[in-house]
Design a protein around this motif. Sequence first.
Motif, mmCIF file in Angstrom:
data_model
loop_
_atom_site.group_PDB
_atom_site.id
_atom_site.type_symbol
_atom_site.label_atom_id
_atom_site.label_comp_id
_atom_site.label_asym_id
_atom_site.label_seq_id
_atom_site.Cartn_x
_atom_site.Cartn_y
_atom_site.Cartn_z
ATOM 1 N N CYS A 51 27.635 48.637 73.339
ATOM 2 C CA CYS A 51 28.881 49.383 73.099
ATOM 3 C C CYS A 51 29.995 48.440 74.415
ATOM 4 O O CYS A 51 31.057 48.274 74.137
ATOM 5 C CB CYS A 51 28.624 50.740 74.216
ATOM 6 S SG CYS A 51 27.770 51.859 73.132
ATOM 7 N N ALA A 52 29.563 47.866 75.383
ATOM 8 C CA ALA A 52 30.068 47.308 76.397
ATOM 9 C C ALA A 52 30.813 45.838 75.714
ATOM 10 O O ALA A 52 31.869 45.536 75.847
ATOM 11 C CB ALA A 52 29.354 46.588 77.448
ATOM 12 N N ARG A 53 29.841 45.292 74.662
ATOM 13 C CA ARG A 53 30.495 44.014 74.110
ATOM 14 C C ARG A 53 31.549 44.377 73.124
ATOM 15 O O ARG A 53 32.450 43.751 72.682
ATOM 16 C CB ARG A 53 29.249 43.324 73.414
ATOM 17 C CG ARG A 53 28.347 42.644 74.193
ATOM 18 C CD ARG A 53 27.337 41.515 73.414
ATOM 19 N NE ARG A 53 26.508 42.465 72.847
ATOM 20 C CZ ARG A 53 25.347 43.086 73.150
ATOM 21 N NH1 ARG A 53 24.961 43.003 74.520
ATOM 22 N NH2 ARG A 53 24.470 43.713 72.368
ATOM 23 N N ARG A 54 31.331 45.629 72.548
ATOM 24 C CA ARG A 54 32.438 46.150 71.376
ATOM 25 C C ARG A 54 33.712 46.306 72.095
ATOM 26 O O ARG A 54 34.848 46.223 71.588
ATOM 27 C CB ARG A 54 31.819 47.185 70.842
ATOM 28 C CG ARG A 54 32.848 47.762 69.744
ATOM 29 C CD ARG A 54 32.357 49.018 68.998
ATOM 30 N NE ARG A 54 33.410 49.512 68.024
ATOM 31 C CZ ARG A 54 33.604 50.808 67.956
ATOM 32 N NH1 ARG A 54 32.926 51.882 68.510
ATOM 33 N NH2 ARG A 54 34.618 51.348 67.277
ATOM 34 N N ALA A 55 33.473 46.863 73.512
ATOM 35 C CA ALA A 55 34.693 47.280 74.124
ATOM 36 C C ALA A 55 35.432 46.215 74.502
ATOM 37 O O ALA A 55 36.615 45.802 74.498
ATOM 38 C CB ALA A 55 34.390 47.938 75.515
ATOM 39 N N TYR A 113 25.701 47.381 81.072
ATOM 40 C CA TYR A 113 27.167 47.231 80.859
ATOM 41 C C TYR A 113 28.165 46.989 81.711
ATOM 42 O O TYR A 113 29.224 46.117 81.602
ATOM 43 C CB TYR A 113 27.758 48.987 80.250
ATOM 44 C CG TYR A 113 27.796 50.057 81.346
ATOM 45 C CD1 TYR A 113 28.689 49.967 82.225
ATOM 46 C CD2 TYR A 113 26.938 50.952 81.360
ATOM 47 C CE1 TYR A 113 28.747 50.964 82.941
ATOM 48 C CE2 TYR A 113 26.533 51.975 82.114
ATOM 49 C CZ TYR A 113 27.855 52.058 82.926
ATOM 50 O OH TYR A 113 27.848 53.302 83.943
ATOM 51 N N MET A 114 27.957 47.291 83.212
ATOM 52 C CA MET A 114 28.782 46.990 84.148
ATOM 53 C C MET A 114 29.082 45.602 84.509
ATOM 54 O O MET A 114 30.319 45.058 84.583
ATOM 55 C CB MET A 114 28.419 47.467 85.470
ATOM 56 C CG MET A 114 29.575 47.654 86.518
ATOM 57 S SD MET A 114 30.892 48.489 86.079
ATOM 58 C CE MET A 114 30.314 50.455 86.357
ATOM 59 N N PRO A 115 28.090 44.649 84.307
ATOM 60 C CA PRO A 115 28.365 42.991 84.599
ATOM 61 C C PRO A 115 29.361 42.663 83.430
ATOM 62 O O PRO A 115 30.192 41.764 83.560
ATOM 63 C CB PRO A 115 27.030 42.306 84.491
ATOM 64 C CG PRO A 115 25.848 43.540 85.128
ATOM 65 C CD PRO A 115 26.623 44.869 84.457
ATOM 66 N N GLU A 161 32.821 43.764 84.342
ATOM 67 C CA GLU A 161 33.197 43.229 85.507
ATOM 68 C C GLU A 161 33.802 41.614 85.225
ATOM 69 O O GLU A 161 34.622 41.156 85.733
ATOM 70 C CB GLU A 161 32.234 43.112 86.514
ATOM 71 C CG GLU A 161 31.826 44.425 87.173
ATOM 72 C CD GLU A 161 30.856 44.390 88.187
ATOM 73 O OE1 GLU A 161 30.595 45.002 89.111
ATOM 74 O OE2 GLU A 161 29.777 43.422 88.299
ATOM 75 N N ALA A 162 32.676 41.056 84.128
ATOM 76 C CA ALA A 162 33.463 39.655 83.709
ATOM 77 C C ALA A 162 34.661 39.708 83.292
ATOM 78 O O ALA A 162 35.382 38.432 83.294
ATOM 79 C CB ALA A 162 32.356 39.027 83.006
ATOM 80 N N GLU A 163 34.997 40.750 82.488
ATOM 81 C CA GLU A 163 36.525 40.757 81.780
ATOM 82 C C GLU A 163 37.617 41.392 82.562
ATOM 83 O O GLU A 163 38.528 41.471 82.027
ATOM 84 C CB GLU A 163 36.301 41.132 80.406
ATOM 85 C CG GLU A 163 35.405 40.332 79.436
ATOM 86 C CD GLU A 163 36.065 39.081 79.617
ATOM 87 O OE1 GLU A 163 37.206 38.798 79.181
ATOM 88 O OE2 GLU A 163 35.220 38.067 79.281
ATOM 89 N N GLY A 164 37.109 41.987 83.721
ATOM 90 C CA GLY A 164 38.043 42.849 84.616
ATOM 91 C C GLY A 164 38.397 43.992 84.071
ATOM 92 O O GLY A 164 39.416 44.600 84.367
ATOM 93 N N ILE A 165 37.611 44.965 83.345
ATOM 94 C CA ILE A 165 37.815 46.039 82.787
ATOM 95 C C ILE A 165 37.447 47.173 83.566
ATOM 96 O O ILE A 165 36.163 47.335 84.051
ATOM 97 C CB ILE A 165 37.286 46.097 81.342
ATOM 98 C CG1 ILE A 165 37.719 45.259 80.370
ATOM 99 C CG2 ILE A 165 37.348 47.405 80.612
ATOM 100 C CD1 ILE A 165 36.981 45.083 79.003
ATOM 101 N N PRO A 166 38.382 48.162 84.089
ATOM 102 C CA PRO A 166 37.939 49.238 84.822
ATOM 103 C C PRO A 166 37.041 50.167 84.168
ATOM 104 O O PRO A 166 37.270 50.345 82.764
ATOM 105 C CB PRO A 166 39.253 49.855 85.298
ATOM 106 C CG PRO A 166 40.249 49.348 84.178
ATOM 107 C CD PRO A 166 39.777 47.942 83.700
ATOM 108 N N PRO A 174 33.039 47.405 92.320
ATOM 109 C CA PRO A 174 34.935 47.662 92.667
ATOM 110 C C PRO A 174 35.501 47.802 91.365
ATOM 111 O O PRO A 174 36.923 48.341 91.508
ATOM 112 C CB PRO A 174 34.958 46.068 93.230
ATOM 113 C CG PRO A 174 34.005 45.088 92.613
ATOM 114 C CD PRO A 174 32.906 45.788 92.416
ATOM 115 N N LEU A 175 35.047 47.560 90.280
ATOM 116 C CA LEU A 175 36.028 48.102 89.167
ATOM 117 C C LEU A 175 35.476 49.644 88.538
ATOM 118 O O LEU A 175 36.090 49.920 87.677
ATOM 119 C CB LEU A 175 35.527 46.966 87.922
ATOM 120 C CG LEU A 175 36.521 45.811 87.942
ATOM 121 C CD1 LEU A 175 36.362 44.832 89.062
ATOM 122 C CD2 LEU A 175 36.350 45.032 86.612
#
Length: 424
Positions: free
Chosen positions: A104-108, A127-129, A132-137, A152-153
């Motif tokens: 799901c994270a990769r699709r986002a 999913y969180m790393p 974070e790598a792409e700066g998505i909150p 922090p995101l």
Amino acid sequence: MTGRRRPSSPRPFKAAVLATATTAVGAALLSLCGAIPGIPDGSKAPVTVMTWAPEGTGATNMPGMPAMAKAYARWVNEHGGLNGHELKVLTCNDHNNTVGAGRCARRALSRDVVAVVGSYSQYGHSYMPQLEAEGIPYIGGYGVTDEEFTSPLSYPVNGGQASLLAGNGRQLARSCTEVSLVRPDTIAGDQMPSFLNAGLAQGRRGTADDVRAPEDATDYSRQARRAMGGADSCVTAALGDRTDTFFDSFRRLQPDGLRVRLASVLGSVQQSLVTRTGSKLDGASVTGWYPVASDRRWDPMRRVIRDHAFGDNRIDPADPGVQTTWIAYTVLREAVESLGDDGEVTAHSVRHALDGPLGDGGVDTGGLTPELSWRYEDMLAVKGFPRITNAMVTYQRVRDGRLVAERDGFVDVSGTLEHRREDG
């Protein structure tokens, strides 16, 4: 297209006038083709977000969360979008496993979403790393993982399981001499005893008996026997969708005449379960994040569900997942509106808005939570959970087949969380 039909037999205009009118109408129709009612066509770029949750699994399912997100998008687009931007909601099923959460994270990421909003997943480490790598909150997650309160995101709208368990401990300490906690034998479940015990300790009670249980069992007789106490004892169960199964096992084994008080947290017990079990849960204590579902502060959400969910039975307005999604999208809307008419809506700009002072005191959720803000000075001093800013809970009780407020207003458990012993 607009959906309007042109007359089948137009009046006889002069050829030149008719040609001009036809050209103008055709251009207007082409310009409106695919437009969303209420949103000026082509004026601003769409805003794309994602909402994910598990559906159709053998453990906890939250199908109402993505369904609520879709209904919210239909409603907000009909009323001008997010500050004139069409809201596009993508959904994903994380299947309650780490592979699904990562997918799901990769699709986002592949769809360039500006945020993940109002979602549920137990696999924050998956999913969180990536976000974070792409700066998505990550806005308004359900509150079930450590990462939601450390990254922090992440912008949580409630105090997660930590606040529910701490509040439940304080709620039970008033009348229970002994407490058993039946909880999932998972990484997320391993955190639960210390929070419940912190609440019990504040009420000068001893630690709870920690009863581990599989998340997807069909019978909990062994756990029920262990949790069974004597007079003035209480059993609180936090097994998500399987809480009902545990209570069935417990009631079947409970000796006649022994009244052990039952308890839980919202999400493991909600109105649909209470209705299904009739009077069997009467008297049970429940700790929640938000006002009871019958509270009038939920009326705006109920109207959106009524008018824009099109009878989707996945959406239960009493479901705390649905409620959390509603609040999370309220936060997103205010963040986008704070960027102004000329502000570009990106993951970076949304984060910048959330990190600053939204409004005079934060995001106004209509009284469903305190005003929400995620500035450094808003963070609580909860060890291991630095992103908690809202530690308010509500006390509820099952009475005559309904979940009702046990007391008015919110209970602040920030002090309980801040002073808990991690080995408790």
